[in-house]
Design a protein around this motif. Structure first.
Motif, short mmCIF file in Angstrom:
data_model
loop_
_atom_site.label_atom_id
_atom_site.label_comp_id
_atom_site.label_asym_id
_atom_site.label_seq_id
_atom_site.Cartn_x
_atom_site.Cartn_y
_atom_site.Cartn_z
N LEU A 208 -11.60 26.42 6.89
CA LEU A 208 -11.64 28.10 6.43
C LEU A 208 -11.36 28.89 5.66
O LEU A 208 -10.39 30.08 5.67
CB LEU A 208 -10.59 26.65 4.75
CG LEU A 208 -9.84 25.46 4.89
CD1 LEU A 208 -9.55 24.29 3.76
CD2 LEU A 208 -8.55 26.16 6.09
N ASP A 211 -11.01 31.66 8.28
CA ASP A 211 -9.75 32.39 8.22
C ASP A 211 -9.90 33.31 7.74
O ASP A 211 -9.08 34.25 8.00
CB ASP A 211 -8.81 30.70 8.13
CG ASP A 211 -8.47 29.76 8.93
OD1 ASP A 211 -9.36 30.08 10.34
OD2 ASP A 211 -8.29 28.61 8.64
N HIS A 212 -10.68 33.23 6.34
CA HIS A 212 -9.98 34.56 5.47
C HIS A 212 -11.29 35.60 6.07
O HIS A 212 -10.75 36.91 5.88
CB HIS A 212 -11.15 34.21 4.19
CG HIS A 212 -9.66 33.59 3.36
ND1 HIS A 212 -9.39 33.75 2.67
CD2 HIS A 212 -10.51 32.32 3.43
CE1 HIS A 212 -8.96 33.04 1.92
NE2 HIS A 212 -9.80 31.05 2.45
N ARG A 214 -11.31 35.53 9.77
CA ARG A 214 -11.56 36.33 10.91
C ARG A 214 -9.76 36.90 10.77
O ARG A 214 -9.43 38.04 11.66
CB ARG A 214 -10.26 34.73 10.98
CG ARG A 214 -11.16 34.00 11.97
CD ARG A 214 -10.36 33.01 12.32
NE ARG A 214 -11.53 31.63 12.74
CZ ARG A 214 -12.16 31.38 13.91
NH1 ARG A 214 -12.67 32.45 14.36
NH2 ARG A 214 -12.32 30.68 13.72
N LYS A 215 -9.25 37.39 9.33
CA LYS A 215 -8.43 39.02 9.13
C LYS A 215 -9.14 40.10 9.82
O LYS A 215 -8.88 41.20 9.80
CB LYS A 215 -8.76 38.77 8.08
CG LYS A 215 -7.39 37.81 7.23
CD LYS A 215 -7.30 37.50 6.07
CE LYS A 215 -6.69 35.91 5.29
NZ LYS A 215 -6.63 36.04 4.13
#
Length: 250
Positions: A208, A211-212, A214-215
């Motif tokens: 998770l 995922d931050h 991946r921006k």
């Protein structure tokens, strides 16, 4: 400078920041490989290894800045694992001009809300105090430690855990100071080219966190097979060396 540090090799500086429950011995195998091409700085964070006990307000980001200033390092590649990755991320956000490249090995992230399972794992260890053997036993049963527990580096991991708990139980009350706003709220401001490394068997929370990142277009991701969360530098030294040096030489 009151933090304990070691320097090996020559060339572009790389600063390695160890994970929680460990000390600079975490880099015992990776640092010598990197030192064949680079100047490698390993150090014990405040309260770890041979560094002083934390007291009052403790700012690990400013500790890193003080170390670099003391060593007269204008810029360096920063590599951090776990909470060391959290420190590295915050440092890169606050002092981007001091970071050449950033390597985050399954990092934590300030402002991230941990799952009930992760919180319960920590509470289980805390509730076992001051029985250090029981604390270690609980830690080694978590998913995060499965690979190293079944590896030839098990004894070193346990030595670091035991040393950490022995010191931790003697710490006076202190407060950890982190930059505001938290990194999770300003991650889009991260400037350096970044390599994010995660283990195939890592904890769900760390995917998770990934995922931050991946921006961000400047972040490259690598997933290591058969690796979990803790002590990746001991169990997957050669793989880490290969992906890190390839990233640094791009």
């Amino acid at each position: 400078m009151d933090l304990y540090y070691e320097i090996t090799g020559k060339g572009h500086p790389i600063v390695l920041i160890h994970s929680g429950g460990a000390d600079l011995r975490q880099w015992a195998f990776l640092a010598p490989l990197l030192a064949e091409k680079y100047m490698v700085i390993t150090f014990d964070g405040r309260g770890a290894g041979k560094s002083p006990t934390p007291k009052g307000d403790v700012n690990y980001v400013e500790d890193l800045l003080s170390l670099m200033d003391y060593l007269k390092l204008d810029k360096a590649t920063i590599i951090g694992h776990n909470i060391g990755g959290q420190i590295a991320t915050d440092f890169a956000l606050v002092h981007p001009e001091r970071v050449t490249k950033l390597v985050l090995i399954t990092p934590s992230l300030t402002g991230f809300h941990w799952s009930p399972e992760s919180v319960q794992n920590v509470n289980n260890v805390v509730h076992a105090a001051p029985n250090i053997d029981k604390m270690i036993e609980i830690f080694l049963k978590t998913q995060a430690y499965q690979v190293v527990t079944n590896s030839t580096q098990r004894d070193l991991a346990i030595q670091m855990l035991r040393h950490h708990f022995q010191r931790m139980l003697k710490w006076p009350e202190f407060k950890m100071i982190w930059p505001e706003p938290p990194a999770i709220d300003r991650i889009q401001e991260l400037e350096p080219q970044t390599l994010f490394i995660i283990g195939q068997n890592d904890l769900a929370d760390h995917f998770l966190i990934a995922d931050h990142f991946r921006k961000l277009p400047q972040v490259k991701f690598t997933e290591l097979a058969n690796a979990d969360h803790i002590m990746m530098a001991l169990t997957h030294t050669e793989e880490l060396y290969q992906v890190i040096t390839a990233f640094l030489e791009e």
